[in-house]
Write a protein that holds these residues in place. Structure first.
Motif, PDB file in Angstrom:
ATOM      1  N   TRP A 159      19.616   5.603  -9.516  1.00  0.00           N
ATOM      2  CA  TRP A 159      18.194   5.653  -9.849  1.00  0.00           C
ATOM      3  C   TRP A 159      17.415   4.599  -9.065  1.00  0.00           C
ATOM      4  N   ALA A 160      17.944   3.384  -8.977  1.00  0.00           N
ATOM      5  CA  ALA A 160      17.257   2.320  -8.237  1.00  0.00           C
ATOM      6  C   ALA A 160      17.134   2.673  -6.758  1.00  0.00           C
ATOM      7  N   ALA A 161      18.184   3.243  -6.182  1.00  0.00           N
ATOM      8  CA  ALA A 161      18.120   3.667  -4.775  1.00  0.00           C
ATOM      9  C   ALA A 161      17.082   4.777  -4.599  1.00  0.00           C
ATOM     10  N   HIS A 162      17.021   5.714  -5.537  1.00  0.00           N
ATOM     11  CA  HIS A 162      16.022   6.775  -5.459  1.00  0.00           C
ATOM     12  C   HIS A 162      14.614   6.210  -5.612  1.00  0.00           C
ATOM     13  N   PHE A 163      14.444   5.249  -6.503  1.00  0.00           N
ATOM     14  CA  PHE A 163      13.149   4.604  -6.697  1.00  0.00           C
ATOM     15  C   PHE A 163      12.686   3.928  -5.408  1.00  0.00           C
ATOM     16  N   LEU A 164      13.589   3.193  -4.766  1.00  0.00           N
ATOM     17  CA  LEU A 164      13.275   2.547  -3.490  1.00  0.00           C
ATOM     18  C   LEU A 164      12.968   3.588  -2.421  1.00  0.00           C
ATOM     19  N   PHE A 165      13.772   4.646  -2.366  1.00  0.00           N
ATOM     20  CA  PHE A 165      13.556   5.727  -1.410  1.00  0.00           C
ATOM     21  C   PHE A 165      12.187   6.369  -1.622  1.00  0.00           C
ATOM     22  N   SER A 166      11.782   6.558  -2.874  1.00  0.00           N
ATOM     23  CA  SER A 166      10.492   7.178  -3.176  1.00  0.00           C
ATOM     24  C   SER A 166       9.336   6.343  -2.643  1.00  0.00           C
ATOM     25  N   TYR A 167       9.388   5.054  -2.909  1.00  0.00           N
ATOM     26  CA  TYR A 167       8.299   4.194  -2.463  1.00  0.00           C
ATOM     27  C   TYR A 167       8.287   4.038  -0.947  1.00  0.00           C
ATOM     28  N   LEU A 168       9.444   3.939  -0.336  1.00  0.00           N
ATOM     29  CA  LEU A 168       9.477   3.863   1.122  1.00  0.00           C
ATOM     30  C   LEU A 168       8.993   5.160   1.748  1.00  0.00           C
ATOM     31  N   TRP A 169       9.412   6.293   1.191  1.00  0.00           N
ATOM     32  CA  TRP A 169       8.960   7.573   1.722  1.00  0.00           C
ATOM     33  C   TRP A 169       7.450   7.702   1.610  1.00  0.00           C
ATOM     34  N   ALA A 170       6.889   7.314   0.456  1.00  0.00           N
ATOM     35  CA  ALA A 170       5.435   7.410   0.263  1.00  0.00           C
ATOM     36  C   ALA A 170       4.702   6.484   1.212  1.00  0.00           C
ATOM     37  N   ALA A 171       5.191   5.268   1.391  1.00  0.00           N
ATOM     38  CA  ALA A 171       4.521   4.324   2.286  1.00  0.00           C
ATOM     39  C   ALA A 171       4.563   4.790   3.737  1.00  0.00           C
ATOM     40  N   ILE A 172       5.702   5.275   4.167  1.00  0.00           N
ATOM     41  CA  ILE A 172       5.831   5.723   5.561  1.00  0.00           C
ATOM     42  C   ILE A 172       5.011   6.986   5.797  1.00  0.00           C
ATOM     43  N   SER A 173       5.061   7.944   4.874  1.00  0.00           N
ATOM     44  CA  SER A 173       4.306   9.179   5.101  1.00  0.00           C
ATOM     45  C   SER A 173       2.808   8.929   5.032  1.00  0.00           C
ATOM     46  N   CYS A 174       2.358   8.019   4.178  1.00  0.00           N
ATOM     47  CA  CYS A 174       0.928   7.713   4.114  1.00  0.00           C
ATOM     48  C   CYS A 174       0.471   6.973   5.370  1.00  0.00           C
ATOM     49  N   GLU A 175       1.320   6.118   5.907  1.00  0.00           N
ATOM     50  CA  GLU A 175       0.951   5.355   7.107  1.00  0.00           C
ATOM     51  C   GLU A 175       0.928   6.244   8.347  1.00  0.00           C
ATOM     52  N   VAL A 185       1.108   9.826   8.532  1.00  0.00           N
ATOM     53  CA  VAL A 185       0.388  11.092   8.442  1.00  0.00           C
ATOM     54  C   VAL A 185      -0.962  10.901   7.768  1.00  0.00           C
ATOM     55  N   GLY A 186      -1.030  10.037   6.785  1.00  0.00           N
ATOM     56  CA  GLY A 186      -2.272   9.821   6.057  1.00  0.00           C
ATOM     57  C   GLY A 186      -2.339  10.563   4.741  1.00  0.00           C
ATOM     58  N   TYR A 187      -1.366  11.423   4.484  1.00  0.00           N
ATOM     59  CA  TYR A 187      -1.321  12.164   3.224  1.00  0.00           C
ATOM     60  C   TYR A 187       0.117  12.629   3.019  1.00  0.00           C
ATOM     61  N   MET A 192       5.647  14.578  -6.233  1.00  0.00           N
ATOM     62  CA  MET A 192       5.494  16.036  -6.124  1.00  0.00           C
ATOM     63  C   MET A 192       4.087  16.500  -6.513  1.00  0.00           C
ATOM     64  N   LEU A 193       3.417  15.774  -7.414  1.00  0.00           N
ATOM     65  CA  LEU A 193       2.120  16.238  -7.911  1.00  0.00           C
ATOM     66  C   LEU A 193       0.924  15.636  -7.186  1.00  0.00           C
ATOM     67  N   ILE A 194       1.045  14.392  -6.711  1.00  0.00           N
ATOM     68  CA  ILE A 194      -0.086  13.735  -6.078  1.00  0.00           C
ATOM     69  C   ILE A 194      -0.012  13.975  -4.575  1.00  0.00           C
ATOM     70  N   GLY A 195      -1.046  14.529  -4.015  1.00  0.00           N
ATOM     71  CA  GLY A 195      -1.056  14.834  -2.602  1.00  0.00           C
ATOM     72  C   GLY A 195      -1.969  13.923  -1.805  1.00  0.00           C
ATOM     73  N   ASP A 196      -2.443  12.863  -2.413  1.00  0.00           N
ATOM     74  CA  ASP A 196      -3.409  11.981  -1.764  1.00  0.00           C
ATOM     75  C   ASP A 196      -2.845  10.564  -1.694  1.00  0.00           C
ATOM     76  N   CYS A 197      -3.160   9.855  -0.649  1.00  0.00           N
ATOM     77  CA  CYS A 197      -2.649   8.491  -0.476  1.00  0.00           C
ATOM     78  C   CYS A 197      -3.651   7.420  -0.916  1.00  0.00           C
ATOM     79  N   ARG A 198      -4.732   7.795  -1.525  1.00  0.00           N
ATOM     80  CA  ARG A 198      -5.715   6.791  -1.927  1.00  0.00           C
ATOM     81  C   ARG A 198      -5.200   5.884  -2.984  1.00  0.00           C
TER      82      ARG A 198
END
Length: 126
Positions: free
Chosen positions: A26-42, A44-46, A120-126
């Motif tokens: 779970w901790a590895a998935h949590f870290l993966f989630s935040y890293l994935w969100a940060a990289i994709s927002c940086e 792609v922007g969304y 999965m539900l939030i599609g915005d990086c704001r």
């Protein structure tokens, strides 16, 4: 002579090391989630509408957590004395650790699902 997977699972012994597998996943998935969100927002922007990489990582984490829970469940069914387990035998300790691992696997499964829902539900990086 071939042995079934159920017999092989029963041969595995749960230890304190196997107790930490579900929360670590779970901790590895949590870290993966935040890293994935940060990289994709940086980059792609969304978020992509359906992030395939994230879905595969979440599916892998859930499968491994369920596998550890099933192994622990098989270990809880090890024959021994009935409750109360106040004798402190090796079988009682094994079943206690297995039961704890099974409960942590259930909690970790729910935690991974709750971690995945916002991505999965939030599609915005704001």
């Amino acid at each position: 002579m071939k042995r079934g997977i159920g017999h092989r699972v029963r041969e595995l012994k749960v230890t304190l090391w196997t107790l930490i597998v579900p929360p670590t996943l779970w901790a590895a998935h949590f870290l993966f989630s935040y890293l994935w969100a940060a990289i994709s927002c940086e980059k792609v922007g969304y978020f992509a509408r359906f992030p395939i990489t994230f879905a595969v990582g979440t599916g892998l984490a859930l499968v491994l957590i369920v596998a550890s829970g099933l192994i622990a469940w098989a270990q809880t069914r090890t024959p021994g004395t009935p409750a109360p387990h106040d004798g402190g035998t090796d079988i009682d300790r094994l079943r206690f650790i297995a039961y704890s691992t099974m409960l942590l696997a259930g909690l970790s499964f729910v935690a991974v699902v709750f971690t995945a829902i916002p991505v999965m539900l939030i599609g915005d990086c704001r």
